[in-house]
Write a protein that holds these residues in place. Structure first.
Motif, PDB file in Angstrom:
ATOM      1  N   LYS A 220     -10.597  -7.556  -8.326  1.00  0.00           N
ATOM      2  CA  LYS A 220     -11.003  -7.203  -6.969  1.00  0.00           C
ATOM      3  C   LYS A 220     -11.563  -8.423  -6.249  1.00  0.00           C
ATOM      4  CE  LYS A 220     -13.871  -3.942  -4.354  1.00  0.00           C
ATOM      5  NZ  LYS A 220     -14.826  -2.811  -4.434  1.00  0.00           N
TER       6      LYS A 220
ATOM      7  N   GLU B 165       0.837  -1.208   0.000  1.00  0.00           N
ATOM      8  CA  GLU B 165       0.000   0.000   0.000  1.00  0.00           C
ATOM      9  C   GLU B 165       0.867   1.253   0.000  1.00  0.00           C
ATOM     10  OE1 GLU B 165      -2.624  -0.216   3.305  1.00  0.00           O
ATOM     11  OE2 GLU B 165      -4.000  -1.621   2.334  1.00  0.00           O
TER      12      GLU B 165
ATOM     13  N   ASN C  57      -4.121 -10.939  -5.787  1.00  0.00           N
ATOM     14  CA  ASN C  57      -4.193 -10.392  -4.433  1.00  0.00           C
ATOM     15  C   ASN C  57      -3.632  -8.979  -4.377  1.00  0.00           C
ATOM     16  OD1 ASN C  57      -5.415 -12.490  -2.922  1.00  0.00           O
ATOM     17  ND2 ASN C  57      -3.520 -13.663  -2.995  1.00  0.00           N
ATOM     18  N   GLU C  58      -2.541  -8.750  -5.082  1.00  0.00           N
ATOM     19  CA  GLU C  58      -1.929  -7.420  -5.090  1.00  0.00           C
ATOM     20  C   GLU C  58      -2.815  -6.423  -5.833  1.00  0.00           C
ATOM     21  OE1 GLU C  58       2.732  -8.914  -4.951  1.00  0.00           O
ATOM     22  OE2 GLU C  58       1.649  -8.805  -6.853  1.00  0.00           O
ATOM     23  N   GLN C  59      -3.441  -6.868  -6.920  1.00  0.00           N
ATOM     24  CA  GLN C  59      -4.368  -5.989  -7.626  1.00  0.00           C
ATOM     25  C   GLN C  59      -5.555  -5.631  -6.741  1.00  0.00           C
ATOM     26  OE1 GLN C  59      -5.286  -7.273 -11.763  1.00  0.00           O
ATOM     27  NE2 GLN C  59      -3.533  -8.646 -11.533  1.00  0.00           N
ATOM     28  N   ASN C  60      -5.991  -6.574  -5.916  1.00  0.00           N
ATOM     29  CA  ASN C  60      -7.101  -6.289  -5.020  1.00  0.00           C
ATOM     30  C   ASN C  60      -6.722  -5.202  -4.017  1.00  0.00           C
ATOM     31  OD1 ASN C  60      -9.731  -6.941  -3.632  1.00  0.00           O
ATOM     32  ND2 ASN C  60      -8.327  -7.492  -2.001  1.00  0.00           N
ATOM     33  N   ILE C  61      -5.489  -5.253  -3.519  1.00  0.00           N
ATOM     34  CA  ILE C  61      -5.025  -4.203  -2.601  1.00  0.00           C
ATOM     35  C   ILE C  61      -5.072  -2.844  -3.293  1.00  0.00           C
ATOM     36  CG2 ILE C  61      -2.991  -3.334  -1.366  1.00  0.00           C
ATOM     37  CD1 ILE C  61      -2.276  -6.266  -0.773  1.00  0.00           C
TER      38      ILE C  61
ATOM     39  N   THR D 287      -8.709  -1.604  -3.746  1.00  0.00           N
ATOM     40  CA  THR D 287      -9.429  -1.273  -2.513  1.00  0.00           C
ATOM     41  C   THR D 287      -8.773  -0.130  -1.738  1.00  0.00           C
ATOM     42  OG1 THR D 287      -8.219  -3.075  -1.394  1.00  0.00           O
ATOM     43  CG2 THR D 287     -10.413  -3.575  -2.234  1.00  0.00           C
ATOM     44  N   LEU D 288      -7.720   0.462  -2.293  1.00  0.00           N
ATOM     45  CA  LEU D 288      -7.137   1.644  -1.658  1.00  0.00           C
ATOM     46  C   LEU D 288      -8.144   2.793  -1.683  1.00  0.00           C
ATOM     47  CD1 LEU D 288      -3.439   1.992  -2.925  1.00  0.00           C
ATOM     48  CD2 LEU D 288      -4.194   1.812  -0.550  1.00  0.00           C
TER      49      LEU D 288
END
Length: 255
Positions: free
Chosen positions: A210, A3, A28-32, A35-36
């Motif tokens: 996501k 993040e 998983n990293e794309q989801n982070i 969701t920022l």
């Protein structure tokens, strides 16, 4: 840590009026990223992995000044100029080439000491593979990768003009009681909704990168749905209701 890295890339792009990029990110990293909170980012962000349904993607942080410079609301991938190239991995002798899998190609590349974040998707077809790779390590891979398992290989760069990656689909038509995520998964993977509910609750299902953990989530037409360990598909369209009050749907399952 990721993040903070994403926020810093966005801040740098804003302050210097340049495009900044991540390495290739997994789901998983794309989801982070997705969701920022928007108020933490200083710029717009656009992800791309080389073709429409790419699972591993780079994110580009683009300051508004560049949109104004181009006079556009959206930029094409070639205008964003992502720092990766496409390599074709071909057997030196097709007659004696093995039937190599995605795992074989990935293992051979990682054995060179390449970090996974420097490589995108690997598309295997016709005893060849297309590899999306960060420009920083492309020359090294070309110079050092000469064998995948027992098959001798050669590598060549593919230009944008040569590249034509139309993903192979299996079109599936069926009916569902409602446009819910669990219902579409059951149709796509010919499985029970009970079994697939566990995958959703187990944080293995992503929609457009996501993470989705609600069985009742309602995808929109055009959404790309990925299930870790099982594959991915595109929710193409929803049609009229049948006499039994079920909804006709069309999905395109990536092969």
């Amino acid at each position: 840590m990721l993040e903070r890295r994403l926020v810093e890339l966005s801040r740098t792009a804003y302050q210097r009026d340049i495009i900044t990029y991540t390495d290739f990110m997994n789901l998983n990293e794309q989801n982070i990223l997705h969701t920022l909170p928007k108020d933490q980012l200083y710029t717009r962000v656009v992800s791309f992995g080389g073709y429409e349904m790419a699972e591993r993607q780079m994110a580009a942080f683009i300051p508004d000044a560049l949109y104004l410079r181009y006079g556009k609301k959206e930029l094409l991938p070639e205008e964003i100029d992502y720092p990766f190239i496409t390599l074709r991995i071909s057997p030196l002798n097709r007659k004696f080439a093995e039937e190599l899998t995605h795992r074989d190609y990935l293992g051979a590349i990682l054995n060179l000491g390449i970090e996974r974040s420097k490589t995108g998707d690997i598309l295997v077809r016709d005893r060849e593979a297309l590899l999306f790779v960060h420009a920083d390590v492309a020359a090294y891979i070309q110079d050092t990768l000469c064998r995948v398992r027992h098959t001798s290989v050669s590598l060549s760069e593919i230009t944008d003009a040569e590249f034509d990656c139309q993903p192979d689909y299996e079109e599936i038509r069926g009916t569902v009681a409602s446009i819910r995520l669990d219902a579409l998964l059951a149709l796509a993977f010919s499985s029970s909704r009970t079994r697939l509910t566990g995958l959703i609750e187990g944080a293995k299902v992503f929609v457009n990168g996501k993470l989705i953990t609600s069985n009742g989530y309602q995808p929109a037409e055009g959404d790309i749905i990925s299930v870790r360990g099982m594959g991915k598909f595109r929710f193409e369209s929803a049609g009229q209701k049948t006499r039994k009050n079920r909804i006709s749907v069309v999905i395109q399952k990536y092969i």
